[in-house]
Scaffold this motif. Structure first.
Motif, PDB file in Angstrom:
ATOM      1  N   GLN A 115       0.802  -1.223   0.000  1.00 10.85           N
ATOM      2  CA  GLN A 115       0.000   0.000   0.000  1.00 10.85           C
ATOM      3  C   GLN A 115       0.837   1.277   0.000  1.00 10.85           C
ATOM      4  OE1 GLN A 115      -3.159  -0.332  -0.412  1.00 10.85           O
ATOM      5  NE2 GLN A 115      -3.192  -2.541  -0.071  1.00 10.85           N
ATOM      6  N   ALA A 116       2.085   1.200   0.382  1.00  9.34           N
ATOM      7  CA  ALA A 116       2.879   2.413   0.588  1.00  9.34           C
ATOM      8  C   ALA A 116       4.249   2.317  -0.065  1.00  9.34           C
ATOM      9  CB  ALA A 116       3.037   2.686   2.089  1.00  9.34           C
ATOM     10  N   TYR A 117       4.648   3.418  -0.682  1.00  3.18           N
ATOM     11  CA  TYR A 117       6.001   3.568  -1.229  1.00  3.18           C
ATOM     12  C   TYR A 117       6.788   4.538  -0.349  1.00  3.18           C
ATOM     13  CZ  TYR A 117       4.691   1.469  -5.754  1.00  3.18           C
ATOM     14  OH  TYR A 117       4.281   0.616  -6.756  1.00  3.18           O
ATOM     15  N   LEU A 118       8.078   4.257  -0.160  1.00  5.71           N
ATOM     16  CA  LEU A 118       8.946   5.190   0.548  1.00  5.71           C
ATOM     17  C   LEU A 118       9.535   6.183  -0.444  1.00  5.71           C
ATOM     18  CD1 LEU A 118       8.683   3.007   2.772  1.00  5.71           C
ATOM     19  CD2 LEU A 118      11.062   3.463   3.352  1.00  5.71           C
ATOM     20  N   GLY A 119       9.388   7.465  -0.123  1.00  3.01           N
ATOM     21  CA  GLY A 119       9.962   8.503  -0.954  1.00  3.01           C
ATOM     22  C   GLY A 119      11.257   9.020  -0.356  1.00  3.01           C
ATOM     23  N   ARG A 120      11.593  10.255  -0.677  1.00  2.74           N
ATOM     24  CA  ARG A 120      12.807  10.885  -0.190  1.00  2.74           C
ATOM     25  C   ARG A 120      12.496  11.760   1.026  1.00  2.74           C
ATOM     26  NH1 ARG A 120      14.438  14.711  -3.694  1.00  2.74           N
ATOM     27  NH2 ARG A 120      16.645  14.522  -3.149  1.00  2.74           N
ATOM     28  N   ASP A 121      13.499  11.962   1.876  1.00  7.38           N
ATOM     29  CA  ASP A 121      13.413  12.896   3.002  1.00  7.38           C
ATOM     30  C   ASP A 121      12.259  12.564   3.965  1.00  7.38           C
ATOM     31  OD1 ASP A 121      15.504  14.312   1.744  1.00  7.38           O
ATOM     32  OD2 ASP A 121      14.065  15.502   0.587  1.00  7.38           O
ATOM     33  N   GLY A 122      11.963  11.267   4.131  1.00  8.26           N
ATOM     34  CA  GLY A 122      10.922  10.874   5.063  1.00  8.26           C
ATOM     35  C   GLY A 122       9.505  10.973   4.517  1.00  8.26           C
ATOM     36  N   TRP A 123       9.363  11.169   3.218  1.00  5.18           N
ATOM     37  CA  TRP A 123       8.040  11.252   2.610  1.00  5.18           C
ATOM     38  C   TRP A 123       7.532   9.859   2.272  1.00  5.18           C
ATOM     39  CZ3 TRP A 123       5.178  15.577   0.211  1.00  5.18           C
ATOM     40  CH2 TRP A 123       5.572  16.814   0.739  1.00  5.18           C
ATOM     41  N   LEU A 124       6.200   9.685   2.358  1.00 10.02           N
ATOM     42  CA  LEU A 124       5.538   8.441   1.992  1.00 10.02           C
ATOM     43  C   LEU A 124       4.491   8.711   0.920  1.00 10.02           C
ATOM     44  CD1 LEU A 124       4.937   6.852   5.526  1.00 10.02           C
ATOM     45  CD2 LEU A 124       6.670   6.188   3.845  1.00 10.02           C
ATOM     46  N   PHE A 125       4.283   7.710   0.057  1.00 12.67           N
ATOM     47  CA  PHE A 125       3.319   7.865  -1.034  1.00 12.67           C
ATOM     48  C   PHE A 125       2.392   6.658  -1.084  1.00 12.67           C
ATOM     49  CE2 PHE A 125       6.683  10.737  -2.110  1.00 12.67           C
ATOM     50  CZ  PHE A 125       6.060  11.793  -2.745  1.00 12.67           C
ATOM     51  N   TYR A 126       1.119   6.936  -1.308  1.00 11.54           N
ATOM     52  CA  TYR A 126       0.098   5.901  -1.443  1.00 11.54           C
ATOM     53  C   TYR A 126       0.269   5.235  -2.807  1.00 11.54           C
ATOM     54  CZ  TYR A 126      -4.691   3.959  -1.345  1.00 11.54           C
ATOM     55  OH  TYR A 126      -5.792   3.141  -1.366  1.00 11.54           O
ATOM     56  N   ARG A 127       0.373   3.907  -2.794  1.00  9.21           N
ATOM     57  CA  ARG A 127       0.652   3.198  -4.040  1.00  9.21           C
ATOM     58  C   ARG A 127      -0.405   3.470  -5.113  1.00  9.21           C
ATOM     59  NH1 ARG A 127       2.418  -3.127  -4.882  1.00  9.21           N
ATOM     60  NH2 ARG A 127       2.340  -3.078  -7.161  1.00  9.21           N
ATOM     61  N   ALA A 128      -1.676   3.533  -4.733  1.00  4.76           N
ATOM     62  CA  ALA A 128      -2.731   3.771  -5.712  1.00  4.76           C
ATOM     63  C   ALA A 128      -2.552   5.118  -6.402  1.00  4.76           C
ATOM     64  CB  ALA A 128      -4.097   3.701  -5.031  1.00  4.76           C
ATOM     65  N   ASP A 129      -2.013   6.118  -5.677  1.00  6.39           N
ATOM     66  CA  ASP A 129      -1.748   7.422  -6.293  1.00  6.39           C
ATOM     67  C   ASP A 129      -0.677   7.310  -7.372  1.00  6.39           C
ATOM     68  OD1 ASP A 129      -3.600   8.595  -4.664  1.00  6.39           O
ATOM     69  OD2 ASP A 129      -2.147   9.494  -3.282  1.00  6.39           O
ATOM     70  N   VAL A 130       0.415   6.655  -7.036  1.00  5.71           N
ATOM     71  CA  VAL A 130       1.515   6.503  -7.988  1.00  5.71           C
ATOM     72  C   VAL A 130       1.075   5.672  -9.189  1.00  5.71           C
ATOM     73  CG1 VAL A 130       3.866   5.634  -8.313  1.00  5.71           C
ATOM     74  CG2 VAL A 130       3.230   6.741  -6.151  1.00  5.71           C
ATOM     75  N   ASP A 131       0.393   4.564  -8.919  1.00  8.28           N
ATOM     76  CA  ASP A 131      -0.052   3.691 -10.006  1.00  8.28           C
ATOM     77  C   ASP A 131      -0.990   4.415 -10.966  1.00  8.28           C
ATOM     78  OD1 ASP A 131       1.438   1.700  -8.900  1.00  8.28           O
ATOM     79  OD2 ASP A 131      -0.244   0.536  -8.123  1.00  8.28           O
ATOM     80  N   SER A 132      -1.803   5.339 -10.443  1.00  3.62           N
ATOM     81  CA  SER A 132      -2.736   6.054 -11.319  1.00  3.62           C
ATOM     82  C   SER A 132      -2.015   6.972 -12.292  1.00  3.62           C
ATOM     83  CB  SER A 132      -3.717   6.876 -10.472  1.00  3.62           C
ATOM     84  OG  SER A 132      -3.080   7.994  -9.869  1.00  3.62           O
ATOM     85  N   LEU A 133      -0.792   7.364 -11.966  1.00  2.00           N
ATOM     86  CA  LEU A 133      -0.031   8.253 -12.854  1.00  2.00           C
ATOM     87  C   LEU A 133       0.738   7.489 -13.916  1.00  2.00           C
ATOM     88  CD1 LEU A 133       1.408  10.844 -10.289  1.00  2.00           C
ATOM     89  CD2 LEU A 133      -0.795  10.848 -11.488  1.00  2.00           C
ATOM     90  N   ILE A 134       1.176   6.288 -13.577  1.00  2.00           N
ATOM     91  CA  ILE A 134       2.031   5.534 -14.508  1.00  2.00           C
ATOM     92  C   ILE A 134       1.272   4.420 -15.215  1.00  2.00           C
ATOM     93  CG2 ILE A 134       4.085   6.046 -13.165  1.00  2.00           C
ATOM     94  CD1 ILE A 134       3.972   3.266 -11.979  1.00  2.00           C
TER      95      ILE A 134
END
Length: 516
Positions: free
Chosen positions: A107-126
């Motif tokens: 459900q979650a991707y690790l970003g940079r500088d302590g940021w987290l991203f919801y996988r469904a958000d990222v998947d909707s872009l790519i």
């Protein structure tokens, strides 16, 4: 004479067929394998007995003699949710994976500088995962606009960008020099398609992206925007509405804003399922502005308003206290303050593609015309919904057909009835919302004070834990304490809700249920 290669192949085949294992090694391997295999159900059985609950192994007997796929899936989901070994092992294992290997989960991707991203958000872009084209969303919104126009109502669509659209540089260093918001390749065609059909669209993507070059617009460990970003969008949307639509000249309503600080941990951090005392992703502090009337009363929606707002969790955050970020300071409240006029709203977490539209149609079918006197309908939803949501076509009944009245009951009534159909809550910590309301279609009620068949909403998940109602089964008799849904809708109506799909149930009376 055979060559060497054929000779070696023959020897290898013989060896494979006659591999010898010493007896003591076989016994030790068998014991270890059996102990490992049996340890899971034994630990679960001991835990169930200690808690005084019915052992899961006995519940499996209830699937006999001929289990159906729905019952099997429900049993497996329940077992996964209540697994004592999962509760014990997963937080520690995930903490190690996240801390050492910088690995998220499904459900979650690790970003940079302590940021987290919801996988469904990222998947909707790519375009990854079970994504859809934007054609269904385009067709549905054009049809929705046509139906509203027939009642003299103007539709304004507000697609709200997801976090990686505005902050791609926090997801990957490759996007540090990006000069435009990151959208799905089909997004521009979707927006152009709406506008070409005369649908008004306010897209805040560029506004937020430019502001993000100066300061962050979204929460580090949550899917949603910060209060300042939300308030800025409300200001610009207000200007857009005033420019595009001639509203009534009723006396303006003045609202007062009061600053309050809120501290909370983001929904994506919770979806990582880390240990409760984890320090990898600390809580965030934000300053929100509570909207009040001059007399000091908190802002409330007004069903007599000429503006109806449909929205999802981007409108609920800072407004719905159950999300953990405070109340009375959300998107609709600030839009109302900017317009200096009251607003009616139907805002529900999750399902921006259909949840609020369906709730509106259900109210209309039950005789409550929320469109009476409306000039504008604002429809806000997260952009990921364009490519993953359920954009089913829904028909708005004519105002002449709205003559039905519901059967009334006392403030509370306790009844016993049989479950004809039910909806299921999501698995805990697999969605950004810790609460979920489920629906029961009940019949054979033991009182004449209620109709023969009706719908009950009740909690299916609280604070990322399934309730007892989540394990109810079709054909099961249940005892519930009921209240009219309209008496509690202002309190519970904005939470994530799983509705019954059968449209015939949309005509039935609705109640709020609790275990007695």
């Amino acid at each position: 004479m055979r060559n060497l290669a054929e000779h070696r192949r023959e020897i290898a085949l013989k060896a494979l067929g006659t591999t010898l294992v010493k007896r003591n090694v076989s016994l030790v391997s068998l014991v270890i394998f059996s102990a490992t295999l049996l340890s899971v159900p034994i630990c679960q059985l001991v835990s169930d007995l200690q808690r005084g609950e019915s052992p899961h192994v006995f519940r499996a007997i209830g699937l006999l003699p001929v289990p159906n796929l729905t019952a099997i899936k429900q049993y497996e989901d329940t077992l996964e949710e209540e697994s004592v070994l999962t509760d014990w092992l997963l937080p520690g294992v995930q903490t190690v994976l996240t801390r050492v290997f910088r690995t998220g989960n499904e459900q979650a991707y690790l970003g940079r500088d302590g940021w987290l991203f919801y996988r469904a958000d990222v998947d909707s872009l790519i375009g990854a995962g079970p994504q859809k084209t934007a054609s269904a969303a385009l067709t549905t919104l054009i049809d929705f606009n046509r139906q509203l126009e027939a009642r003299g109502i103007t539709l304004i669509v507000v697609p709200t960008p997801v976090k990686p659209t505005i902050h791609p540089e926090k997801f990957s260093g490759r996007y540090r020099n990006t000069n435009a918001p990151i959208h799905n390749p089909d997004y521009a065609a979707f927006i152009d398609g709406l506008r070409s059909e005369g649908v008004l669209v306010y897209d805040p993507s560029q506004l937020l992206f430019e502001a993000a070059r100066q300061e962050t617009q979204y929460l580090k460990t949550d899917t949603h925007w910060k209060p300042k970003a939300m308030e800025q969008v409300a200001q610009y949307l207000s200007a857009f509405i005033t420019e595009q639509i001639e509203l009534s000249t009723d006396p303006s309503t003045t609202y007062v804003k009061t600053a309050e600080d809120t501290v909370n941990i983001g929904d994506i951090a919770k979806m990582l399922k880390l240990a409760e005392n984890q320090m990898l992703f600390p809580s965030e502090r934000v300053t929100r502005h509570v909207v009040q009337t001059p007399s000091g009363n908190l802002w409330r929606p007004d069903q007599e308003s000429e503006i109806l707002f449909l929205g999802d969790s981007f409108s609920n955050i800072y407004s719905l206290a159950g999300m953990g970020w405070g109340a009375s300071a959300g998107f609709v409240e600030h839009l109302s303050a900017e317009l200096a006029r009251p607003i009616d709203k139907i805002v529900i977490n999750a399902g921006g593609a259909d949840a609020t539209r369906q709730a509106l149609v259900q109210e209309l079918n039950r005789g409550h015309d929320r469109l009476t006197g409306k000039r504008v309908l604002i429809y806000q939803f997260a952009t990921r919904e364009v490519f993953s949501g359920d954009w089913k076509l829904l028909s708005i009944p004519s105002d002449k057909a709205l003559q039905r009245s519901a059967m009334s009951i006392a403030e509370t009534i306790t009844v016993t009835a049989t479950i004809k159909a039910k909806t299921e809550p999501p698995m805990p910590r697999t969605v950004p919302y810790a609460e979920c309301i489920i629906a029961l279609h009940l019949e054979n009620v033991d009182t004449s004070d209620l109709p023969e068949t009706f719908v009950v909403f009740l909690w299916g998940m609280r604070e990322n834990q399934w309730t007892d109602a989540a394990t109810f089964k079709v054909d099961q008799k249940v005892k519930l304490r009921l209240r009219p849904w309209n008496s509690v809708e202002a309190v519970y109506g904005s939470y994530n809700r799983k509705e019954l799909e059968n449209e015939e149930t949309w005509l039935l009376d609705v109640y709020w249920g609790e275990m007695p």
